[in-house]
Design a protein around this motif. Structure first.
Motif, PDB file in Angstrom:
ATOM      1  N   ARG A  39       0.843  -1.222   0.065  1.00 49.62           N
ATOM      2  CA  ARG A  39       0.067   0.156   0.041  1.00 49.62           C
ATOM      3  C   ARG A  39       0.893   1.175  -0.091  1.00 49.62           C
ATOM      4  NH1 ARG A  39      -2.324   0.851   5.708  1.00 49.62           N
ATOM      5  NH2 ARG A  39      -0.092   1.628   5.920  1.00 49.62           N
ATOM      6  N   ASP A  40       1.950   1.178   0.750  1.00 50.28           N
ATOM      7  CA  ASP A  40       2.690   2.406   0.750  1.00 50.28           C
ATOM      8  C   ASP A  40       3.762   2.804   0.126  1.00 50.28           C
ATOM      9  OD1 ASP A  40       1.191   2.958   3.180  1.00 50.28           O
ATOM     10  OD2 ASP A  40       2.537   2.153   4.528  1.00 50.28           O
ATOM     11  N   ASN A 217       5.729  -1.757  20.915  1.00 54.33           N
ATOM     12  CA  ASN A 217       4.593  -1.345  20.869  1.00 54.33           C
ATOM     13  C   ASN A 217       4.005  -0.731  22.362  1.00 54.33           C
ATOM     14  OD1 ASN A 217       3.542  -0.893  18.224  1.00 54.33           O
ATOM     15  ND2 ASN A 217       3.759  -3.138  18.363  1.00 54.33           N
ATOM     16  N   ASN A 252      11.294   2.096   8.974  1.00 54.95           N
ATOM     17  CA  ASN A 252      10.059   1.923   8.197  1.00 54.95           C
ATOM     18  C   ASN A 252       9.882   0.493   7.667  1.00 54.95           C
ATOM     19  OD1 ASN A 252       8.700   4.443   7.013  1.00 54.95           O
ATOM     20  ND2 ASN A 252      10.711   4.949   6.457  1.00 54.95           N
ATOM     21  N   ARG A 256       6.444  -2.437   9.494  1.00 53.55           N
ATOM     22  CA  ARG A 256       5.471  -3.275   8.523  1.00 53.55           C
ATOM     23  C   ARG A 256       5.892  -4.752   8.241  1.00 53.55           C
ATOM     24  NH1 ARG A 256       6.899   2.083   6.329  1.00 53.55           N
ATOM     25  NH2 ARG A 256       5.012   3.166   5.591  1.00 53.55           N
ATOM     26  N   GLN A 261       2.341  -2.600  10.904  1.00 50.39           N
ATOM     27  CA  GLN A 261       2.184  -0.957  11.135  1.00 50.39           C
ATOM     28  C   GLN A 261       3.090  -0.293  10.415  1.00 50.39           C
ATOM     29  OE1 GLN A 261       2.942  -2.609  15.336  1.00 50.39           O
ATOM     30  NE2 GLN A 261       1.918  -0.610  15.972  1.00 50.39           N
ATOM     31  N   GLN A 262       2.573   0.883  10.065  1.00 47.26           N
ATOM     32  CA  GLN A 262       3.636   1.773   9.502  1.00 47.26           C
ATOM     33  C   GLN A 262       4.931   1.847  10.131  1.00 47.26           C
ATOM     34  OE1 GLN A 262       2.013   5.487   7.834  1.00 47.26           O
ATOM     35  NE2 GLN A 262       3.641   6.217   7.409  1.00 47.26           N
ATOM     36  N   LEU A 263       4.774   2.303  11.565  1.00 46.04           N
ATOM     37  CA  LEU A 263       5.617   2.425  12.408  1.00 46.04           C
ATOM     38  C   LEU A 263       5.367   1.718  13.832  1.00 46.04           C
ATOM     39  CD1 LEU A 263       7.139   6.187  12.537  1.00 46.04           C
ATOM     40  CD2 LEU A 263       8.282   3.960  11.701  1.00 46.04           C
ATOM     41  N   VAL A 265       4.803   1.632  17.653  1.00 45.13           N
ATOM     42  CA  VAL A 265       4.267   2.614  18.377  1.00 45.13           C
ATOM     43  C   VAL A 265       5.514   3.449  19.153  1.00 45.13           C
ATOM     44  CG1 VAL A 265       3.074   3.488  20.437  1.00 45.13           C
ATOM     45  CG2 VAL A 265       2.054   1.542  18.876  1.00 45.13           C
ATOM     46  N   TYR A 266       6.396   2.691  19.435  1.00 48.86           N
ATOM     47  CA  TYR A 266       7.875   3.755  20.249  1.00 48.86           C
ATOM     48  C   TYR A 266       8.956   3.023  19.637  1.00 48.86           C
ATOM     49  CZ  TYR A 266       4.481   4.695  24.052  1.00 48.86           C
ATOM     50  OH  TYR A 266       3.458   5.310  24.595  1.00 48.86           O
TER      51      TYR A 266
ATOM     52  N   PHE B 172      10.041   8.508  19.048  1.00 53.36           N
ATOM     53  CA  PHE B 172       8.930   8.481  18.409  1.00 53.36           C
ATOM     54  C   PHE B 172       7.835   7.808  18.702  1.00 53.36           C
ATOM     55  CE2 PHE B 172      11.661   8.714  14.146  1.00 53.36           C
ATOM     56  CZ  PHE B 172      12.230   9.800  14.401  1.00 53.36           C
ATOM     57  N   THR B 174       3.880   6.864  18.037  1.00 53.09           N
ATOM     58  CA  THR B 174       2.907   6.691  16.949  1.00 53.09           C
ATOM     59  C   THR B 174       1.541   6.098  17.482  1.00 53.09           C
ATOM     60  OG1 THR B 174       4.887   6.550  15.520  1.00 53.09           O
ATOM     61  CG2 THR B 174       2.477   6.169  14.653  1.00 53.09           C
TER      62      THR B 174
END
Lengths: 463, 202
Positions: A39-40, A217, A252, A256, A261-263, A265-266, B172, B174
């Protein structure tokens, strides 16, 4: 069919509930990963190939980058240590704790400390160690070990977890995942505050700036170095990347490839102790670079496996992992990456794990999804060859003797004659051939009608 | 007897010496890691807001609706960076400490700290330790509010990395803290915030 390989037997005897947990857990993540990467990006394969080349370049210049990382961390005020093996790294952590009169550790997930059995070692030496990743915490109270790199309790269901929480006095039986998570949050919060040391691994290290990058995460790694005064990061020497800029590529990819996930969380970038005017954060940062046979892997013809960024994508997509689960691999690293890495890291115990490279259909899916483009099927073949050359018995179990076939294939005259006579196969009841290799093969397959043998004659008469 | 450091470096060199050639570091363009646009946005702020929502975060660009949200969530006592205290001055029904007291870790229901940057492409909040008044204030409460200057919204990760400087700890974030460890079911608010908010001010 009789199954003789250990991993086949484990898969056959697996509890159906555990099998279903493994299968569904792996399958879901794999599909999400495909969707996100495609998708990205217009050309996700270019991303994977570039990341693979950067890691390969780093490995092939590891002495330079490791020295650079050491100097960068020292400039940042961190203390850098080196540990050659599991005993050395365990002893180093204990010695840092003793020097600081530290009694307790909160730990954020690190596969390397699983390799060295650090938790058990520290407990035997009188330290309190608490796993803080929810999955790892559940494994700790169950005295179990991870079955997946990213989702360590993929083999457990909520009923078993609820029973464990009840047994440990974390509330009455309740198998609602949200209730389980809230109870863990409440329990672990005080542990973070009370601990003396935060112990973590490291996903990446930038040699240029001296930064450990931690990817979670849950935010547990962040908590592990917010309230206490000492941070110890235990990191394999293969985790280096040259520059901060390169991190953009890997961050990146890891989110994924790991969870879709795109990124994650942490994403934390830790260079050293907290600034002097900050109220929270460690006053000491210790970086321990660990070999533990990684240099032996670097010297082998399977060094590409050291590119691995531990995203677990190859596990999720692997038909063998899905059927057997991580525990079947009898080592810290399961799935296709584990089938390569674990026997290599075993050193002179290689023959004990030499069957793992056979736990693959060689379908190539692991290579296709790998964010750093590791040619896992090729490496599996190299290790099968090594097992054969070294006569590793566990790898030979259930394998029919193919010496006659090998002779036939390696003698051009015999091969040509056999092909020209191939049509006779159509009239021989091959299922009755008493040779074990033929019986083994035909136990689950039917030989197709032979239609070849004419090409050479046809080609010879061509102008 | 040589030290572990010497042993490791010596083993690395012995492993690499026989290699006939070594892989060159590939050059790569920034565009390689920049995502395909997921919509039409007239500003980085609008893209950031959209992607933050996609990551299950909340976006505000003024204080009043944020204060209403906190009250609706019954989140009326928290921690606030002293430099940002003026934002909530005069908001009735909301109180806060400007010095983080660890003994109140379970009482603070929100934490307000400065966000060093926002990454539009992914809805990511960047927190630099040098800008963060209290790490626990940004992590322990159920609601974390990062106050970001609109001028500090950058398009993508490489642009955020360029702003690292020599800060010893950068995050970061998210979206909210989350896990899917139990049967793959997504649960938000594991150890860190269950609700991640960006307050973007001009």
């Amino acid at each position: 069919m009789k199954t003789q390989q250990q991993i086949d037997r484990t898969a056959r005897d697996l509890d159906p509930e555990v099998h279903d947990s493994n299968f569904m857990g792996a399958k879901l993540k794999s599909e999400r990963r495909y969707a996100t990467l495609h998708r990205d990006y217009d050309d996700p394969d270019k991303l994977r190939e570039t990341a693979g080349l950067i890691k390969q370049h780093t490995l092939e210049h590891l002495d330079t980058y490791l020295a650079q990382a050491e100097a960068s961390f020292q400039r940042n005020g961190a203390t850098v240590h080196f540990a050659v093996d599991d005993d050395a790294v365990n002893a180093k952590v204990l010695s840092i704790m003793n020097e600081n009169n530290a009694k307790s550790v909160v730990k954020s997930k690190s596969m390397l400390t699983e390799e060295t059995h650090m938790l058990k070692y520290l407990e035997e030496n009188g330290k309190e160690v608490v796993e803080t990743d929810l999955g790892e915490f559940i494994l700790q109270i169950d005295n179990d070990h991870p079955s997946h790199i990213v989702t360590p309790i993929v083999h457990k269901n909520r009923r078993g977890i609820a029973k464990s929480f009840e047994r440990e006095g974390l509330g009455d039986y309740n198998d609602d995942p949200e209730t389980i998570t809230r109870r863990a949050r409440k329990h672990l919060r005080q542990k973070y505050i009370d601990a003396d040391v935060g112990l973590t691994g490291g996903n990446f290290v930038s040699a240029e700036s001296g930064r450990v990058v931690l990817v979670t995460n849950e935010g547990n790694a962040r908590f592990c170095m917010a309230a206490n005064k000492i941070h110890i990061a235990v990191i394999g020497i293969e985790k280096l990347v040259p520059t901060d800029r390169d991190l953009g590529l890997f961050l990146n990819l890891i989110g994924r490839s790991g969870t879709g996930q795109q990124l994650t969380v942490y994403n934390q970038f830790i260079a050293g102790p907290k600034s002097k005017d900050q109220p929270h954060g460690p006053e000491q940062t210790h970086i321990i670079f660990v070999d533990n046979r990684r240099t032996e892997v670097l010297a082998s013809d399977c060094r590409e496996i050291l590119r691995c960024i531990r995203c677990g994508a190859c596990l999720n997509v692997c038909p063998i992992y899905r059927q057997s689960g991580g525990h079947a691999y009898r080592s810290v690293y399961p799935g296709p990456v584990g089938a390569v890495l674990s026997p290599l890291l075993a050193g002179n115990r290689f023959p004990e794990l030499a069957d793992l490279p056979k736990a693959s259909s060689l379908c190539g899916a692991c290579n296709e999804v790998c964010p750093v483009n590791i040619p896992i099927p090729d490496l599996l073949l190299r290790l099968r060859d090594k097992a054969k050359r070294e006569g590793a018995k566990v790898a030979m179990k259930g394998t029919p003797n193919l010496a006659m076939w090998a002779t036939l294939c390696s003698q051009p005259t015999m091969w040509k004659t056999a092909l020209s006579m191939g049509h006779t196969m159509n009239y021989i009841p091959t299922e009755l051939v008493p040779h074990p290799s033929a019986k083994s093969w035909q136990g689950a397959r039917k030989l197709p009608k032979f239609q070849g043998g004419e090409f050479r004659k046809w080609f010879k008469n061509r102008k | 007897m040589s030290s572990d450091r010497e042993k490791i470096f010596s083993a690395i060199r012995a492993a690499l010496d026989p290699l006939p050639t070594r892989t060159e570091k590939p050059e790569w363009e920034e565009s390689l890691v920049v995502c395909k646009p997921s919509g039409q946005f007239d500003s980085l702020k609008a893209q950031f807001a959209d992607k933050l929502a996609f990551a299950s975060g909340r976006f505000y660009d003024s204080v009043e609706p944020l204060a209403e949200f906190l009250k609706a969530e019954q989140s009326t006592f928290g921690y606030c960076d002293p430099a940002l205290a003026h934002l909530l001055d005069g908001v009735e029904g909301i109180t806060f400490d400007t010095e983080y007291d660890e003994s109140k870790i379970n009482e603070y229901s929100f934490g307000i700290t400065k966000g060093s940057a926002g990454i539009a492409e992914s809805g990511t909040i960047m927190l630099k330790d040098g800008d963060t008044s209290a790490r626990l204030g940004a992590l322990a409460p159920w609601i974390h509010i990062a106050v970001i200057d609109e001028a500090d919204i950058v398009p993508h990760i490489p642009a955020a990395i360029e702003r690292f400087g020599d800060d010893p700890s950068i995050i970061f974030a998210t979206g909210p803290s989350k896990t899917a460890d139990v049967e793959g079911i997504l649960i938000e608010g594991v150890h860190g915030p269950g609700i991640q908010v960006a307050l973007v001010l001009s």
